[in-house]
Enzyme design. Structure first.
Site, PDB file in Angstrom:
ATOM      1  N   LYS A  33       0.678  -1.219   0.214  1.00 37.18           N
ATOM      2  CA  LYS A  33      -0.074  -0.128   0.129  1.00 37.18           C
ATOM      3  C   LYS A  33       0.858   1.245   0.075  1.00 37.18           C
ATOM      4  O   LYS A  33       1.925   1.244   0.496  1.00 37.18           O
ATOM      5  CB  LYS A  33      -1.046  -0.053   1.164  1.00 37.18           C
ATOM      6  CG  LYS A  33      -0.264  -0.034   2.202  1.00 37.18           C
ATOM      7  CD  LYS A  33      -1.294  -0.452   3.587  1.00 37.18           C
ATOM      8  CE  LYS A  33      -0.268  -0.623   4.829  1.00 37.18           C
ATOM      9  NZ  LYS A  33      -1.186  -1.359   6.061  1.00 37.18           N
ATOM     10  N   ARG A 131     -10.699  -0.442  15.068  1.00 36.58           N
ATOM     11  CA  ARG A 131     -10.551   0.503  13.883  1.00 36.58           C
ATOM     12  C   ARG A 131     -11.492   0.094  12.867  1.00 36.58           C
ATOM     13  O   ARG A 131     -12.403   1.060  12.616  1.00 36.58           O
ATOM     14  CB  ARG A 131      -9.006   0.348  13.340  1.00 36.58           C
ATOM     15  CG  ARG A 131      -8.608   1.424  12.119  1.00 36.58           C
ATOM     16  CD  ARG A 131      -7.268   1.234  11.960  1.00 36.58           C
ATOM     17  NE  ARG A 131      -6.874  -0.010  11.149  1.00 36.58           N
ATOM     18  CZ  ARG A 131      -5.427  -0.097  10.780  1.00 36.58           C
ATOM     19  NH1 ARG A 131      -4.387   0.620  10.913  1.00 36.58           N
ATOM     20  NH2 ARG A 131      -5.192  -1.237  10.258  1.00 36.58           N
ATOM     21  N   TYR A 258      13.409  30.867   8.725  1.00 33.34           N
ATOM     22  CA  TYR A 258      12.044  31.452   8.854  1.00 33.34           C
ATOM     23  C   TYR A 258      11.985  31.639  10.378  1.00 33.34           C
ATOM     24  O   TYR A 258      12.267  30.499  11.278  1.00 33.34           O
ATOM     25  CB  TYR A 258      10.775  30.835   8.481  1.00 33.34           C
ATOM     26  CG  TYR A 258      10.879  30.746   6.810  1.00 33.34           C
ATOM     27  CD1 TYR A 258      10.823  31.892   6.362  1.00 33.34           C
ATOM     28  CD2 TYR A 258      10.602  29.642   6.148  1.00 33.34           C
ATOM     29  CE1 TYR A 258      10.585  32.087   4.940  1.00 33.34           C
ATOM     30  CE2 TYR A 258      10.420  29.708   4.792  1.00 33.34           C
ATOM     31  CZ  TYR A 258      10.488  30.936   3.960  1.00 33.34           C
ATOM     32  OH  TYR A 258      10.246  31.020   2.592  1.00 33.34           O
ATOM     33  N   MET A 307       9.462  24.642   3.060  1.00 29.86           N
ATOM     34  CA  MET A 307       9.012  23.589   2.224  1.00 29.86           C
ATOM     35  C   MET A 307      10.059  22.987   1.302  1.00 29.86           C
ATOM     36  O   MET A 307       9.840  21.961   1.001  1.00 29.86           O
ATOM     37  CB  MET A 307       8.104  24.584   1.249  1.00 29.86           C
ATOM     38  CG  MET A 307       7.080  23.887   0.369  1.00 29.86           C
ATOM     39  SD  MET A 307       6.179  24.675  -0.680  1.00 29.86           S
ATOM     40  CE  MET A 307       4.992  25.584   0.557  1.00 29.86           C
TER      41      MET A 307
HETATM   42  C1  LIG Z   1      -0.490  -2.214   6.677  1.00 28.32           C
HETATM   43  C2  LIG Z   1      -1.006  -3.447   7.018  1.00 28.32           C
HETATM   44  C3  LIG Z   1       0.005  -4.617   7.351  1.00 28.32           C
HETATM   45  C4  LIG Z   1       1.351  -4.591   7.228  1.00 28.32           C
HETATM   46  O1  LIG Z   1       1.889  -4.142   8.353  1.00 28.32           O
HETATM   47  P1  LIG Z   1       3.326  -3.858   8.660  1.00 28.32           P
HETATM   48  O2  LIG Z   1       3.616  -3.606  10.288  1.00 28.32           O
HETATM   49  O3  LIG Z   1       4.098  -2.917   7.631  1.00 28.32           O
HETATM   50  O4  LIG Z   1       4.028  -5.382   8.163  1.00 28.32           O
HETATM   51  C5  LIG Z   1      -0.723  -5.779   7.582  1.00 28.32           C
HETATM   52  N1  LIG Z   1      -2.287  -6.131   7.760  1.00 28.32           N
HETATM   53  C6  LIG Z   1      -3.094  -5.042   7.492  1.00 28.32           C
HETATM   54  C7  LIG Z   1      -4.371  -5.226   8.046  1.00 28.32           C
HETATM   55  C8  LIG Z   1      -2.346  -3.624   7.372  1.00 28.32           C
HETATM   56  O5  LIG Z   1      -3.264  -2.508   7.132  1.00 28.32           O
END
Ligand SMILES: *Cc1c(COP(=O)(O)O)cnc(C)c1O
Length: 362
Positions: A33, A131, A258, A307
């Site tokens: 992701k 969550r 700044y 920036m």
């Molecule tokens: C992002 C995610 C992972 C990966 O977690 P890492 O700590 O990066 O290995 C695994 N399961 C879910 C549901 C996630 O959202």
């Protein structure tokens, strides 16, 4: 210019370390992701396919669509599909994780409308992270609904809230227990039998005995596992480098950056680097005087991060315009650098902006 050098050899190494902690039959779901944690999605994902991962996973549908456009054919899980993207998801043959009743029913309707059957889906349970996910009490609702839904349940999973926490961890133990119960209920209720998974990267290090049938690893492929001891077994995938674009001598009492962010206590040499908070080096790196490395020496970031630029104190270090500066990678890893600004490797890596050139090193 700023470059993030990405070592495919280190990716191979990290993958092998993780595999060595897993049983042969355990599947490896590689989590890619957020542009593969800010690296280079295409090259990263293709290398993992080549290494033989069983599936990829992304957060949102659009990320899966991107992977299909790269002609990646292996299963792609979508952890958090949003309802308005479900048609796109189906047309790209992505595998959604169903995390509540609304998503479940929305997907069911789309599939029925399209006359599809046995569409591969995954079920996400909330065992304590609070969550996203079905509550364990909703399992009966799920079983009732599955009977006439056009789904093939591929897997059932949950996610630990503190997988890196030192054992014994009351929260993790509760979550594991709850997931084991969920597993036995689903084994009885669902045919063909789905597979089960719970662990992320730190989980593989901390709870290898609870790997069930698959693991979901992201950050460890980049060389980090939320614990310095585990990090030692891994190698950082990325090295971020910038280079000096100006050197300025300032007198004692002069302010730099700044809002008088830093004031010279003595005559000082300042080097300016063309990287700033728009590139993901956030403002917290300034006040914390996080070090970067010039000719192997630690030099602190001073003043408020701009920036597009940061200033570093290079007093006493022999340097010139164009000299390379390592932000993180070999002298300090991304996790150590992130800690200086009170953040974590995940945030630092995924914030690295599009102006940073990614150089994939085969
Ligand atoms: C992002 C995610 C992972 C990966 O977690 P890492 O700590 O990066 O290995 C695994 N399961 C879910 C549901 C996630 O959202």
């Amino acid at each position: 210019m700023n470059t993030l050098y990405l070592s495919s050899q280190n990716l191979t190494h990290n993958y092998r370390v993780l595999r060595s902690k897993m049983e042969d039959k355990t599947q490896f779901i590689a989590v890619v992701k957020a542009n593969a944690y800010g690296s280079a999605l295409g090259a990263f994902a293709q290398h993992l396919v080549h290494l033989g991962v069983d599936a990829l996973a992304v957060a949102y549908t659009e990320e899966g669509t991107q992977l299909r456009a790269l002609e990646i054919q292996i299963p792609i899980l979508v952890f958090y599909p949003q309802i308005h993207t479900l048609s796109e998801l189906v047309s790209n043959n992505l595998e959604p994780c169903l995390y509540n009743q609304t998503v479940f029913l929305a997907l069911k309707n789309i599939l029925l409308h399209e006359g599809r059957t046995d569409y591969p889906v995954h079920l996400k349970y909330n065992t304590g992270l609070n969550r996203i996910g079905f509550l364990p009490e909703e399992a009966e609702w799920v079983f009732d609904q599955i009977r006439n839904a056009p789904f093939q349940i591929q897997s059932v999973y949950s996610h630990l809230a503190a997988s890196e926490e030192k054992r014994p961890s009351t929260l993790s133990d509760q979550q594991i227990k709850s997931f084991q119960k969920i597993k036995s209920l689903h084994l009885e209720a669902i045919t063909p039998q789905p597979y089960f998974h719970l662990l992320n990267s730190s989980g593989v290090f901390n709870y290898p005995e609870y790997q069930f049938d698959a693991v979901r690893c992201g950050i460890a492929l980049h060389g980090y596992a939320n614990n310095a001891e585990w990090d030692c077994e891994l190698r950082p995938l990325g090295v971020l480098k910038s280079s000096i674009c100006q050197i300025t001598q300032v007198k004692k009492g002069a302010s730099v950056g700044y809002d008088h962010g830093w004031v010279a206590l003595k005559d000082t040499s300042i080097a300016t680097l063309p990287i700033g908070h728009a590139d993901g080096i956030g403002r917290h790196f300034g006040p914390s005087q996080a070090p970067v490395y010039l000719h192997g020496k630690a030099v602190p970031i001073i003043g408020n991060v701009c920036m597009d630029m940061v200033m570093v104190d290079v007093t006493g270090v022999d340097c010139q315009l164009g000299d390379e500066v390592e932000i993180f990678g070999t002298h300090q890893n991304a996790s150590e650098f992130a800690l200086k600004a009170n953040t974590i490797s995940y945030e630092l890596l995924t914030q690295l902006g599009p102006r940073i050139v990614r150089k994939w090193q085969p």
